[in-house]
Design a protein around this motif. Structure first.
Motif, PDB file in Angstrom:
ATOM      1  N   VAL A   1     -37.646 -40.687  46.165  1.00 12.60           N
ATOM      2  CA  VAL A   1     -37.278 -39.953  44.951  1.00 12.60           C
ATOM      3  C   VAL A   1     -35.792 -40.157  44.655  1.00 12.60           C
ATOM      4  CG1 VAL A   1     -37.021 -37.600  44.048  1.00 12.60           C
ATOM      5  CG2 VAL A   1     -39.087 -38.277  45.262  1.00 12.60           C
ATOM      6  N   GLN A   2     -35.501 -40.313  43.374  1.00 15.82           N
ATOM      7  CA  GLN A   2     -34.115 -40.504  42.959  1.00 15.82           C
ATOM      8  C   GLN A   2     -33.270 -39.305  43.363  1.00 15.82           C
ATOM      9  OE1 GLN A   2     -33.254 -43.420  41.565  1.00 15.82           O
ATOM     10  NE2 GLN A   2     -31.128 -42.713  41.743  1.00 15.82           N
ATOM     11  N   TRP A   3     -32.196 -39.535  44.107  1.00 13.83           N
ATOM     12  CA  TRP A   3     -31.351 -38.432  44.579  1.00 13.83           C
ATOM     13  C   TRP A   3     -30.276 -38.095  43.548  1.00 13.83           C
ATOM     14  CZ3 TRP A   3     -31.097 -34.627  47.934  1.00 13.83           C
ATOM     15  CH2 TRP A   3     -29.868 -33.981  48.130  1.00 13.83           C
ATOM     16  N   ALA A   4     -29.979 -36.815  43.388  1.00 13.08           N
ATOM     17  CA  ALA A   4     -28.827 -36.395  42.571  1.00 13.08           C
ATOM     18  C   ALA A   4     -28.067 -35.351  43.363  1.00 13.08           C
ATOM     19  CB  ALA A   4     -29.314 -35.807  41.255  1.00 13.08           C
ATOM     20  N   ASN A   5     -26.739 -35.481  43.408  1.00 16.24           N
ATOM     21  CA  ASN A   5     -25.930 -34.532  44.184  1.00 16.24           C
ATOM     22  C   ASN A   5     -25.680 -33.244  43.400  1.00 16.24           C
ATOM     23  OD1 ASN A   5     -25.290 -34.889  46.821  1.00 16.24           O
ATOM     24  ND2 ASN A   5     -23.594 -36.297  46.445  1.00 16.24           N
ATOM     25  N   THR A   6     -26.756 -32.562  43.037  1.00 15.43           N
ATOM     26  CA  THR A   6     -26.667 -31.288  42.317  1.00 15.43           C
ATOM     27  C   THR A   6     -27.629 -30.331  43.005  1.00 15.43           C
ATOM     28  OG1 THR A   6     -28.512 -31.928  40.905  1.00 15.43           O
ATOM     29  CG2 THR A   6     -26.296 -32.425  40.084  1.00 15.43           C
ATOM     30  N   THR A   7     -27.557 -29.064  42.656  1.00 18.00           N
ATOM     31  CA  THR A   7     -28.489 -28.116  43.281  1.00 18.00           C
ATOM     32  C   THR A   7     -29.933 -28.469  42.907  1.00 18.00           C
ATOM     33  OG1 THR A   7     -28.030 -26.628  41.449  1.00 18.00           O
ATOM     34  CG2 THR A   7     -26.909 -26.158  43.529  1.00 18.00           C
ATOM     35  N   ALA A   8     -30.129 -28.855  41.641  1.00 17.71           N
ATOM     36  CA  ALA A   8     -31.489 -29.262  41.226  1.00 17.71           C
ATOM     37  C   ALA A   8     -31.919 -30.488  42.024  1.00 17.71           C
ATOM     38  CB  ALA A   8     -31.517 -29.549  39.738  1.00 17.71           C
ATOM     39  N   GLY A   9     -30.978 -31.390  42.253  1.00 20.54           N
ATOM     40  CA  GLY A   9     -31.268 -32.601  43.026  1.00 20.54           C
ATOM     41  C   GLY A   9     -31.635 -32.274  44.462  1.00 20.54           C
ATOM     42  N   ILE A  10     -30.926 -31.302  45.037  1.00 14.58           N
ATOM     43  CA  ILE A  10     -31.212 -30.912  46.423  1.00 14.58           C
ATOM     44  C   ILE A  10     -32.627 -30.315  46.512  1.00 14.58           C
ATOM     45  CG2 ILE A  10     -30.587 -29.289  48.281  1.00 14.58           C
ATOM     46  CD1 ILE A  10     -27.637 -29.649  47.432  1.00 14.58           C
ATOM     47  N   ILE A  11     -32.940 -29.428  45.574  1.00 12.13           N
ATOM     48  CA  ILE A  11     -34.270 -28.789  45.595  1.00 12.13           C
ATOM     49  C   ILE A  11     -35.354 -29.859  45.445  1.00 12.13           C
ATOM     50  CG2 ILE A  11     -35.813 -27.206  44.330  1.00 12.13           C
ATOM     51  CD1 ILE A  11     -33.159 -25.577  43.706  1.00 12.13           C
ATOM     52  N   SER A  12     -35.113 -30.774  44.528  1.00 14.11           N
ATOM     53  CA  SER A  12     -36.077 -31.849  44.322  1.00 14.11           C
ATOM     54  C   SER A  12     -36.191 -32.703  45.597  1.00 14.11           C
ATOM     55  CB  SER A  12     -35.578 -32.658  43.124  1.00 14.11           C
ATOM     56  OG  SER A  12     -36.358 -33.763  42.931  1.00 14.11           O
ATOM     57  N   GLY A  13     -35.066 -32.920  46.284  1.00 19.76           N
ATOM     58  CA  GLY A  13     -35.077 -33.686  47.537  1.00 19.76           C
ATOM     59  C   GLY A  13     -35.907 -32.994  48.613  1.00 19.76           C
ATOM     60  N   PHE A  14     -35.770 -31.671  48.700  1.00 20.38           N
ATOM     61  CA  PHE A  14     -36.571 -30.929  49.694  1.00 20.38           C
ATOM     62  C   PHE A  14     -38.058 -30.995  49.351  1.00 20.38           C
ATOM     63  CE2 PHE A  14     -32.608 -28.971  51.156  1.00 20.38           C
ATOM     64  CZ  PHE A  14     -32.828 -29.023  52.518  1.00 20.38           C
TER      65      PHE A  14
END
Ligand SMILES: CCCCCCCCCCCCCCCCCCCCC/C=C/C(=O)SCCNC(=O)CCNC(=O)[C@H](O)C(C)(C)COP(=O)(O)OP(=O)(O)OC[C@H]1O[C@@H](n2cnc3c(N)ncnc32)[C@H](O)[C@@H]1OP(=O)(O)O
Ligand code: FAD
Length: 667
Positions: free
Chosen positions: A475-488
């Motif tokens: 999954v495309q990573w983004a260094n934001t809170t939304a990105g972190i949640i999506s990463g989890f």
């Protein structure tokens, strides 16, 4: 607390605080009125001279400690009557009002199971007539009860319980029996010498048929004399790692008879002639466990807030070592490694509280639907309650241990209260469903959900994200809170998919599904944990964002810093997972690390203010290291002087043993 008694370090820390502590207190309590009501009860109880111990609990013998806990808890119940008159099941919601028990005894109340499980089971599993008969008596403490499910031989596997309840239509009674040693009830709090009644979970037999486990309302002691009734064998199980005053007991039955109507009959019934009427869903018998798993989150948040208050205040008071030569010794809270130990625990308390309230609201809604005959949401609630209880209890124990370590040697003192809090929190990993066992329950739900993903079905809300991440791409990573949640979520989906695949790969011809499941179970637990972390991150972030908009900008900023710290800490902890399931790069991880360190620095000036915001009275904190005034060294010495060994300059063991030893050495 008069400010002139407060040590200079804490005065300075409080001056530094950038937000209104009172505002945070009201937010945590759920409003100004709730704070006022809580404080009033705490004030009445904590200033009652009968509650104060002359000899600290820990110096008492096991027996004296129990007797003292009972004496003080009876006083508490008397005082609380005035405040709980208007309490009903309908207006119950987990809140800080219930924490007063820690101001009475340091360890667990022998009445905890009466309030925490006996009453909830009567309310939730009795029919209307039974409820009308038993609940008022339990609420007024005319009868005192507990919840007796676990046996010497079985705790996790409820279907394996061995206590029997056999219906006798001739007398319209159930006959309870403990057929062997392993079927003795073992563990229930308050069972040993406190309760005169209990809910007994037993295997039901009627007309020669076996119908599985059901709850029964059983009187075990005479109301007047408290002597165990004939046919009852009851006693205490002995000292433990913690829970010393919980009065955990054992219980056996020998042809012990109870009336037919003592089976709790809201869900299933046995008619006079022994006909069995099935429940709409046999898992409703497990309803009290779901209730307790839900409210445990709130309890963990509270215990964490106590440990956090102790460790943060102590870290502000304590000076140790020089960072630079010729400069004063630093407050230990200024070492960044110390902040790393402390602030995640502070933040975790907030996360558990807000996720706990969200889970509670879900529970209330699902329960209302069940009341209308709709069981659709029960599996999802069960899966949520299982993993959240399991992961949060384990995390809480790790955080409390870290707080203890953060207090160095003094954290090892019982008088710091960290060892007792440690015992209380550690127990929660095991009770009400052991960690791995509950994680595997959630994994069952995840495997079914993955079947749904493969069949392109619409998934229930808390697992709907699985469909989004079902392909193999990272999954495309983004260094934001939304990105972190999506990463989890991506990590949870990836692990769920792999655990599912592992089961399939173990399913060689001739292998049972259960064996394949067992072989893949380490991966299944890992998938459950990842799913739970995704939920904790998503819900805590959205709740803290919502709350931050309801308060002043200064407090809102602090709430968001705490919430972001939680997300960033766990991203770094789980960087391996993120590397596997997202496109996160080492440069992204370096940025996360930098942001984490920035957040520690942002939180640092408010650290004492934030724990003051938990508003825990000294009598409830029970700690030499954490009191509001920060007089740590004076309190440690005052408490040490209370040791009975200090009552005489020379202990008699010197003359009896040491001196003869020394004399022999001379010869
Ligand atoms: C009127 C005035 C009221 C006033 C207010 C008063 C209220 C006061 C409250 C005050 C609050 C005070 C604060 C108190 C703090 C908390 C108190 C803490 C007390 C602590 C003391 C500890 C107590 C205990 O430990 S009690 C014992 C607990 N024991 C366990 O938890 C055992 C764990 N084991 C299990 O749960 C099961 O055995 C399990 C789930 C592992 C397997 O069960 P099974 O029957 O073998 O399951 P199986 O046949 O395999 O079927 C699985 C199937 O069933 C589904 N399932 C399982 N459980 C549930 C459930 N609970 N709900 C729904 N569904 C469930 C499961 O999902 C499977 O489904 P499928 O996959 O579809 O097959
Ligand atoms: C402080 C405290 C208070 C308690 N109070 C009460 C109370 O008031 N009333 C009451 O009824 N009970 C009470 N209990 C009992 C508690 O609910 C049980 O101890 C708990 O459910 C775990 O069961 P067990 O002890 O049988 O452990 P076991 O099930 O024997 O677990 C031992 C190990 O086996 C593993 N294991 C077991 N089954 C599986 C499986 N299916 N898959 C993988 N691994 C498995 C576990 O993960 C664990 O590592 C209390 C316990 C404690 C510690």
């Amino acid at each position: 607390m008069a400010e002139h008694n407060v040590c200079v370090e804490l005065v300075r820390e409080r001056q530094k605080c950038t937000f209104e502590v009172q505002e945070l207190i009201h937010l945590i309590d759920g409003g100004i009125t709730a704070t006022e009501e809580r404080r009033e009860v705490e004030n009445v109880v904590c200033t009652d001279p009968r509650i104060k111990d002359v000899v600290p609990e820990e110096y008492l013998s096991h027996k004296e400690r129990y007797e003292n806990a009972i004496r003080k808890n009876c006083i508490l119940q008397e005082i609380l009557k005035k405040y709980t008159e208007k309490r009903t099941w309908d207006n119950f919601r987990p809140s800080n009002k219930y924490r007063i028990s820690s101001g009475v005894v340091k360890d667990i109340s022998p009445f905890m199971l009466h309030t925490g499980m006996f009453i909830p089971t009567l309310v939730n599993q009795s029919d209307d007539e039974q409820k009308a008969k038993w609940v008022p008596k339990a609420m007024s403490m005319e009868i005192i009860g507990t919840y007796a499910q676990t046996e010497l031989g079985h705790g996790s596997f409820i279907r394996g319980l061995e206590t029997t309840a056999t219906y006798d239509p001739n007398t319209e009674e159930f006959v309870l029996n403990t057929p062997n040693l392993t079927s003795y009830k073992w563990w229930p709090g308050g069972l040993a010498h406190t309760a005169n009644h209990c809910i007994v979970v037993a295997q039901l037999y009627s007309k020669g048929q076996h119908y599985g486990v059901h709850p029964f309302f059983v009187q075990i002691r005479d109301i007047e004399t408290h002597v165990p009734l004939p046919g009852i064998k009851v006693g205490e199980i002995g000292p433990k790692l913690g829970f010393q005053t919980a009065n955990n007991g054992f219980l056996g039955f020998e042809n012990f008879r109870i009336p037919r109507r003592n089976m709790l009959m809201k869900n299933a019934q046995v008619l006079k002639d022994g006909t069995y009427i099935k429940s709409k869903n046999d898992k409703l018998t497990y309803g009290t466990m779901v209730f307790v798993r839900v409210i445990i989150l709130f309890d963990l948040a509270f215990e964490l807030s106590r440990a956090a208050t102790i460790a943060v205040r102590y870290s502000a008071v304590r000076h140790q070592s020089q960072l630079k030569a010729n400069e004063p010794e630093l407050q230990i809270i200024d070492y960044v490694t110390q902040q790393h130990k402390l602030f995640i625990g502070v933040s975790t308390s907030h996360v558990f509280r807000v996720v706990g309230l969200w889970l509670w609201n879900t529970y209330v809604k699902v329960n209302a639907d069940i009341g209308k005959g709709n069981m659709d949401q029960l599996p999802e609630l069960h899966a949520l309650a299982c993993c959240l209880k399991a992961v949060c209890s384990r995390d809480a124990a790790a955080r409390v241990e870290e707080f203890r370590l953060a207090c160095g040697g003094h954290g090892f003192m019982t008088s710091s209260n960290l060892p007792i809090i440690n015992g209380i929190v550690s127990a929660s990993i095991t009770y009400e469903g052991e960690f791995s066992v509950l994680m595997l329950q959630t994994a069952r739900f995840l495997m079914k959900a993955w079947n749904g993903v493969l069949a392109r079905k619409t998934l229930t809300p808390t697992v709907s994200y699985l469909s989004k991440f079902s392909n193999s791409d990272r999954v495309q990573w983004a260094n934001t809170t939304a990105g972190i949640i999506s990463g989890f979520q991506a990590a949870a989906a990836g692990k769920t998919k792999e655990a599912y695949a592992a089961i399939q790969s173990y399913l060689k011809p001739g292998t049972d599904y259960e064996d394949a499941w067992n072989s893949a179970s380490v991966q299944l637990v890992s998938a459950s944990e990842a799913h739970c972390r995704a939920i904790l991150c998503e819900i805590s972030w959205s709740e803290m964002q919502r709350l931050s908009k309801t308060v002043s900008p200064n407090l809102g900023k602090v709430l968001l810093e705490l919430a972001e710290l939680y997300l960033t800490y766990w991203s770094l902890e789980k960087r391996g997972d993120l590397l596997m399931y997202t496109t996160i790069s080492t440069a992204d991880i370096a940025k996360l690390q930098a942001r984490y360190e920035e957040l520690l620095a942002l939180i640092r000036p408010n650290a004492v203010g934030i724990v003051d915001g938990f508003d825990i009275r000294d009598e409830i904190l029970n700690s030499t290291l954490g009191a509001y005034d920060g007089r740590v060294y004076e309190r440690l010495m005052e408490e040490a002087k209370k040791s009975p060994l200090n009552a005489e300059p020379v202990n008699e063991s010197f003359h009896k043993y040491i001196k003869p030893l020394m004399l022999k050495a001379k010869l």
